[in-house]
Design a protein around this motif. Structure first.
Motif, short mmCIF file in Angstrom:
data_model
loop_
_atom_site.label_atom_id
_atom_site.label_comp_id
_atom_site.label_asym_id
_atom_site.label_seq_id
_atom_site.Cartn_x
_atom_site.Cartn_y
_atom_site.Cartn_z
N ASN A 86 0.86 -1.24 -0.14
CA ASN A 86 -0.02 -0.04 -0.22
C ASN A 86 0.94 1.30 0.04
OD1 ASN A 86 -2.15 -1.57 0.12
ND2 ASN A 86 -2.31 -1.51 2.52
N LEU A 122 -0.43 4.93 -1.34
CA LEU A 122 -0.80 5.95 -0.05
C LEU A 122 0.12 7.12 -0.16
CD1 LEU A 122 -1.93 6.27 2.85
CD2 LEU A 122 -0.02 5.35 3.80
N THR A 130 -2.03 9.78 -2.38
CA THR A 130 -3.09 10.33 -1.67
C THR A 130 -3.03 11.98 -1.63
OG1 THR A 130 -2.75 9.71 0.42
CG2 THR A 130 -3.90 8.19 -1.10
N VAL A 175 -1.74 12.59 1.97
CA VAL A 175 -0.39 12.38 2.21
C VAL A 175 0.59 13.23 1.60
CG1 VAL A 175 1.24 10.47 2.25
CG2 VAL A 175 -0.94 9.98 3.19
N GLU A 221 -4.41 9.28 11.83
CA GLU A 221 -4.64 7.64 11.44
C GLU A 221 -4.83 6.67 12.42
OE1 GLU A 221 -5.97 7.13 8.52
OE2 GLU A 221 -5.29 9.09 7.39
N VAL A 243 -2.50 2.23 7.91
CA VAL A 243 -2.06 3.53 7.32
C VAL A 243 -0.97 4.25 8.13
CG1 VAL A 243 -2.71 5.94 6.50
CG2 VAL A 243 -4.02 3.95 5.90
N THR A 279 2.24 2.61 7.74
CA THR A 279 3.12 2.85 6.56
C THR A 279 3.58 4.21 6.77
OG1 THR A 279 1.44 1.61 5.45
CG2 THR A 279 2.64 3.17 4.11
#
Length: 270
Positions: free
Chosen positions: A45, A49, A52, A55, A236, A243, A246
């Motif tokens: 991911n 991610l 996005t 982020v 998050e 998430v 990450t």
């Protein structure tokens, strides 16, 4: 050099278990959580991610504010480090002690202290608002100020140590040749201390990336304006733990890169 030390080290005998066992426990305590983060992070991911908007905005803001923090550290921290290393003045020990205080200050307390000084009704923020109508809290400028307040002591200590290691004797030699203090600083002291200054910049930048408590207390957590990577990770954690892991991995990788850049200065084995 290392080979000549081998016989002497062998003559010392085996390391005692009373030292080896707690040393292994300490290393395990520090290493295992990092390994667990790497193992538990859903690597698949990571790329999606990073694409996005949320982020990317947090990464952009973190990069911008940490870069501005380094600029502030260089502009004001370098003269302060030189002053502490080269100039004898009344209260120097007290000034050095106060400069170090943010290193041990709880992050939330740092944010409260900044709000007391620069808040809407703060010691400086109140008169500033009355005179200009400008308020600092909950703005991007507040993020930079929070980061600088936390990172500047790291920079000053690193650069002061570099200035001290170059020795004041060269300043005296330059003075005998007719150089003033500004010329000596620019032509002699600063070039010799440049590796330490660069190390201080890297350390301040890395510390700035990780500031959370002071930032969220003084600047808030508004996406696109004050939400940095640590603040986004905290958000998050309330919803999607994967998430958060990450995002944490991204900061871990940055920290490893910074540590690698500093390896020649702080990780050399004699």
């Amino acid at each position: 050099m290392r080979g000549t030390n081998t016989p002497a080290r062998a003559a010392l005998g085996r390391p005692p278990a009373l030292l080896v066992v707690p040393a292994v426990l300490a290393a395990t305590f520090l290493i295992v959580p990092l390994v667990a983060l790497v193992v538990d992070t859903p690597w698949g991911n990571l790329w999606s991610l990073l694409r996005t908007t949320e982020v990317r905005e947090a990464l952009r803001l973190s990069a911008l504010t940490s870069a501005l923090t380094v600029v502030i550290c260089v502009l004001v921290g370098t003269p302060l480090a030189w002053l502490l290393a080269r100039v004898d003045f009344p209260g120097r020990a007290l000034v050095r002690a106060l400069v170090v205080v943010p290193l041990v200050l709880p992050p939330v307390v740092a944010g409260v202290a900044l709000a007391s000084a620069l808040g809407r009704n703060g010691l400086i923020g109140g008169p500033l608002r009355d005179l200009t109508g400008t308020t600092i809290p909950f703005t991007t400028a507040a993020v930079v100020i929070s980061h600088a307040f936390v990172a500047l002591p790291f920079f000053v200590l690193a650069v002061e140590g570099a200035f001290r290691s170059t020795g004041a004797g060269l300043d005296a030699v330059a003075a005998t040749l007719g150089a003033g203090r500004w010329t000596t600083f620019r032509r002699v002291t600063l070039p010799l201390a440049l590796p330490g200054l660069l190390a201080g910049c890297a350390l301040a930048w890395a510390r700035s990336l990780g500031v959370f408590g002071a930032t969220i207390t003084f600047a808030g957590n508004f996406p696109g304006t004050t939400q940095t990577m640590p603040s986004l990770i905290y958000t998050e954690l309330q919803g999607d733990v994967e998430v958060a892991r990450t995002l944490s991995l991204i900061l871990l990788l940055v920290s490893v890169l910074v540590l690698g850049a500093l390896r020649e200065r702080w990780l050399r084995v004699p």
